[in-house]
Scaffold this active site. Structure first.
Site, PDB file in Angstrom:
ATOM      1  CG  ASP A  97      10.863 -77.571-128.393  1.00 45.52           C
ATOM      2  OD1 ASP A  97      10.997 -76.745-129.315  1.00 45.52           O
ATOM      3  OD2 ASP A  97      10.271 -77.331-127.335  1.00 45.52           O
ATOM      4  CG  ASP A 204      12.144 -72.335-130.422  1.00 46.47           C
ATOM      5  OD1 ASP A 204      11.456 -72.242-129.392  1.00 46.47           O
ATOM      6  OD2 ASP A 204      13.136 -71.614-130.649  1.00 46.47           O
ATOM      7  CD  GLU A 262       7.682 -70.055-129.610  1.00 46.96           C
ATOM      8  OE1 GLU A 262       7.611 -69.608-128.478  1.00 46.96           O
ATOM      9  OE2 GLU A 262       8.780 -70.277-130.180  1.00 46.96           O
ATOM     10  CG  HIS A 336       9.298 -73.553-122.068  1.00 40.82           C
ATOM     11  ND1 HIS A 336       8.403 -73.770-123.111  1.00 40.82           N
ATOM     12  CD2 HIS A 336      10.396 -73.024-122.637  1.00 40.82           C
ATOM     13  CE1 HIS A 336       8.963 -73.401-124.242  1.00 40.82           C
ATOM     14  NE2 HIS A 336      10.180 -72.952-123.987  1.00 40.82           N
ATOM     15  CG  ASP A 337       9.116 -69.483-123.543  1.00 44.78           C
ATOM     16  OD1 ASP A 337      10.167 -69.833-122.975  1.00 44.78           O
ATOM     17  OD2 ASP A 337       8.913 -69.637-124.769  1.00 44.78           O
TER      18      ASP A 337
HETATM   19  O1  TEU Z   1      10.447 -68.714-127.505  1.00 43.31           O
HETATM   20  C1  TEU Z   1      10.360 -67.619-128.358  1.00 43.31           C
HETATM   21  C2  TEU Z   1      10.045 -66.397-127.711  1.00 43.31           C
HETATM   22  O2  TEU Z   1       9.507 -65.542-128.330  1.00 43.31           O
HETATM   23  C3  TEU Z   1      10.377 -66.255-126.278  1.00 43.31           C
HETATM   24  O3  TEU Z   1      11.740 -66.153-126.120  1.00 43.31           O
HETATM   25  C4  TEU Z   1       9.738 -65.048-125.810  1.00 43.31           C
HETATM   26  O4  TEU Z   1      10.317 -63.955-126.407  1.00 43.31           O
HETATM   27  C5  TEU Z   1       9.842 -64.922-124.346  1.00 43.31           C
HETATM   28  O5  TEU Z   1      10.064 -66.127-123.730  1.00 43.31           O
HETATM   29  C6  TEU Z   1       8.554 -64.423-123.806  1.00 43.31           C
HETATM   30  O6  TEU Z   1       8.863 -63.386-123.006  1.00 43.31           O
HETATM   31  C7  TEU Z   1      11.111 -69.830-127.936  1.00 43.31           C
HETATM   32  C8  TEU Z   1      11.254 -70.787-126.781  1.00 43.31           C
HETATM   33  O7  TEU Z   1       9.993 -71.196-126.349  1.00 43.31           O
HETATM   34  C9  TEU Z   1      12.051 -70.133-125.703  1.00 43.31           C
HETATM   35  O8  TEU Z   1      12.138 -70.911-124.534  1.00 43.31           O
HETATM   36  C10 TEU Z   1      13.419 -69.862-126.253  1.00 43.31           C
HETATM   37  O9  TEU Z   1      14.157 -69.124-125.319  1.00 43.31           O
HETATM   38  C11 TEU Z   1      13.368 -69.071-127.574  1.00 43.31           C
HETATM   39  O10 TEU Z   1      12.385 -69.554-128.473  1.00 43.31           O
HETATM   40  C12 TEU Z   1      14.690 -69.182-128.291  1.00 43.31           C
HETATM   41  O11 TEU Z   1      14.862 -70.467-128.779  1.00 43.31           O
END
Ligand code: TEU
Length: 561
Positions: A97, A204, A262, A336-337
């Site tokens: 990542d 990310d 992403e 994971h989100d």
């Molecule tokens: O996620 C980006 C992101 O858009 C998420 O935070 C999203 O807004 C939310 O999870 C969905 O509701 C990336 C990573 O995957 C996330 O785990 C991190 O928290 C974020 O970036 C910041 O690095």
């Protein structure tokens, strides 16, 4: 020749929740190494490892304080080397990542940057207070932007009297990509990992790195007079340039490295522009569009609306058609989100959990693109079932709850929305077996183990030929075996049907038909709108097929020709 990752299936590991080898309640790298048989049995080609770098863990590792070291919680660099070697020995690759829109506020670069006279000052985005306002007072922030994790996107630093930008938490200051020294430092770091043996990067929020200057106020649409308008911050004017430069400097294309960006709010045309072979940017992107299908009109994730299947089909089909000739899709329902797909789109009741988890898998894995399996998805793991805010760890969930209840929100519906959508649903410990902590740890798990681990676990799934796991294994095998799964042309059938998800894949004279019942009731196969099924062979199904009707959550893959 198609790139190697057009034939690959990726497995995502969230290290904190995968397997704990030392009993501290948190997963770690030796824990992963100990479970590689599971991945080999599944047949995946690539592991994407969520951040294991040194971090104060404000956002569980997405706030990095040292890009070239492993956090002691997860192990050591030697453990990472061992993981790379063990994966390579099994013919699998490792994708790291890459979190470079922001660092931790404890990263030495930012610590130096706090000093106005430091050469690192310009590595981050510092601004004075809004004209006519007393610095540090409410409303004095340089712009009215809200952060993705609630509250203003600017943090006041009393020592210098200025603010720094943080699109995520205040402990995640945004880097200033306009500064060439920042970009070079990122390229150096990436090359360092490539030299160490990693095979690519998951980037990310990479479409946030180029900001649109000058930074200006957006339309007020959030609590506290804040503007939540991601269109102000995504896809900035230098994004293509920065991605091309990174690709060239790190050798993404030259070394055939895996890369997935992403991209918040990315649309299919932008995705094509980033992933077409002659763009030399990234191999594929993660879209969020299909993850907003069950959100209310404003697209706000906590405003949950029921899934309308035709809308999901329309969206996935648009991406299939849009990237048919140029560019490439990533295929995912979980990470994971996100909450667990069987609880979100399927039916996680004991009666239909297995069938619906399998049918979601059939639907996703027969599309064209690179499929991603998120740890536990292959077991049909469900949402956490938390009922109080104290059970949650994730800052996005807890801050949303605090902010919404402070502004008068009724806690019961807020907790309902969080129980359905919280990121912690995807972060409960991996369910290895039926023992008290699901075989995840001998200590106290950092986040509660889901009680259904006594039935839903890897040991049980491997032993049962009818399990979700073995269905995933068969789907992955099909992709490896059949060119039509990898490169066949997609066509959506019955777009308006509210229960069936049907499509064909065609390559030369080979045709596959996917029929999937996305409902908990039986559905007769319609007499029109589908090719004739006379004498055709079921290649893979979830049930013992009974011709004219699909059982609840039944899916079949037919070989038509
Ligand atoms: O996620 C980006 C992101 O858009 C998420 O935070 C999203 O807004 C939310 O999870 C969905 O509701 C990336 C990573 O995957 C996330 O785990 C991190 O928290 C974020 O970036 C910041 O690095």
């Amino acid at each position: 020749m198609a790139p190697w990752w057009h034939s690959a299936v990726v497995y995502q590991i969230y290290p904190r929740s995968f397997a704990d080898s030392d009993g501290d309640g948190v997963g770690d790298l030796p824990g992963i190494v100990a479970h590689l048989d599971h991945l080999s049995a599944l047949g995946v080609d690539v592991v994407w490892l969520s951040p294991a770098y040194r971090s104060p863990m404000d956002d569980n590792g997405y706030d990095i304080s040292d890009y070239t070291d492993i956090d002691p919680l997860f192990g050591t660099l030697a453990d990472l080397d061992a993981l790379i070697a063990a994966l390579h020995a099994r013919g699998m690759k490792l994708v790291m990542d890459l979190v470079v829109n922001h660092t931790s506020d404890e990263h030495p670069w930012f610590v130096e940057s706090r000093d106005v006279s430091s050469p690192k000052r310009d590595w981050y985005i510092w601004r004075p207070a809004r004209a006519g306002h007393e610095p540090g007072t409410p409303g004095a922030e340089p712009t009215n932007w809200g952060s993705f994790f609630s509250g203003p996107a600017w943090h006041f630093d009393p020592a210098s009297g200025q603010y720094y930008l943080h699109l995520f938490s205040a402990k995640q200051p945004d880097l200033n990509w306009e500064n060439p020294a920042v970009r070079h430092a990122v390229h150096d770091m990436m090359r360092w990992w490539v030299e160490r043996g990693v095979d690519g990067f998951r980037m990310d929020v990479i479409n946030l790195i180029s900001k649109t200057y000058p930074l200006v106020d957006g339309p007020v649409n959030g609590p506290g007079g804040l503007s939540y308008d991601p269109s102000l911050v995504v896809e900035g004017p230098r994004l293509h340039e920065f991605l091309r430069e990174l690709n060239r400097e790190v050798g993404i294309d030259d070394r055939e490295l895996f890369s997935v960006g992403e991209m918040i709010l990315v649309d299919v045309e932008q995705a094509r522009s980033h992933t077409a072979a002659d763009a030399h940017e990234v191999g594929m992107v993660f879209t969020f569009e299909h993850m907003s299908i069950d959100s209310g009109p404003g697209g706000l994730k906590w405003d949950v609306v029921p899934l309308h299947l035709p809308a999901l089909k329309d969206n996935l089909a648009r991406w299939q058609y849009g990237l048919a000739e140029e560019g490439w899709n990533s295929l995912y329902f979980e990470n994971h989100d996100q909450p667990r797909s069987v609880s979100r789109f399927g039916d996680d009741s004991p009666e239909f959990r297995v069938a619906s988890a399998k049918t979601l898998a059939t639907t996703l894995h027969l599309l064209k693109g690179t499929p991603y399996v998120y740890q536990g998805q292959e077991l049909g793991m469900t949402n956490a079932g938390f009922t109080t805010i104290e059970q949650y760890n994730d800052l996005e969930s807890t801050r949303f709850f605090a902010e919404a209840s402070a502004s008068g929100g009724d806690p019961a519906p807020l907790l309902g929305a969080i129980a359905f959508k919280s990121r912690d649903n995807g972060r409960t410990p991996m369910q290895w077996d039926a023992s008290p902590n699901a075989g995840f740890t001998t200590g106290k798990p950092w986040l509660a183990v889901t009680p259904n681990h006594v039935e839903v676990n890897a040991a049980a799934a491997l032993a049962d030929p009818g399990s979700v796991f073995h269905h995933y294994r068969a789907l992955i095998e099909l992709r490896h075996e059949l060119e039509v799964v990898r490169h066949g042309r997609f066509e959506l059938l019955l777009p308006e049907d509210e229960h069936l998800f049907c499509y064909t894949r065609t390559l030369g004279d080979e045709v596959l038909l996917v029929v999937a019942n996305w409902s908990s009731a039986p559905v007769p196969l319609p007499g029109s709108g589908l090719p004739s099924l006379d004498g055709v062979q079921v290649l893979l199904g979830t049930h013992d097929a009974t011709a004219g009707e699909l059982a609840p959550w039944e899916s079949r893959i037919y070989r038509l020709a």
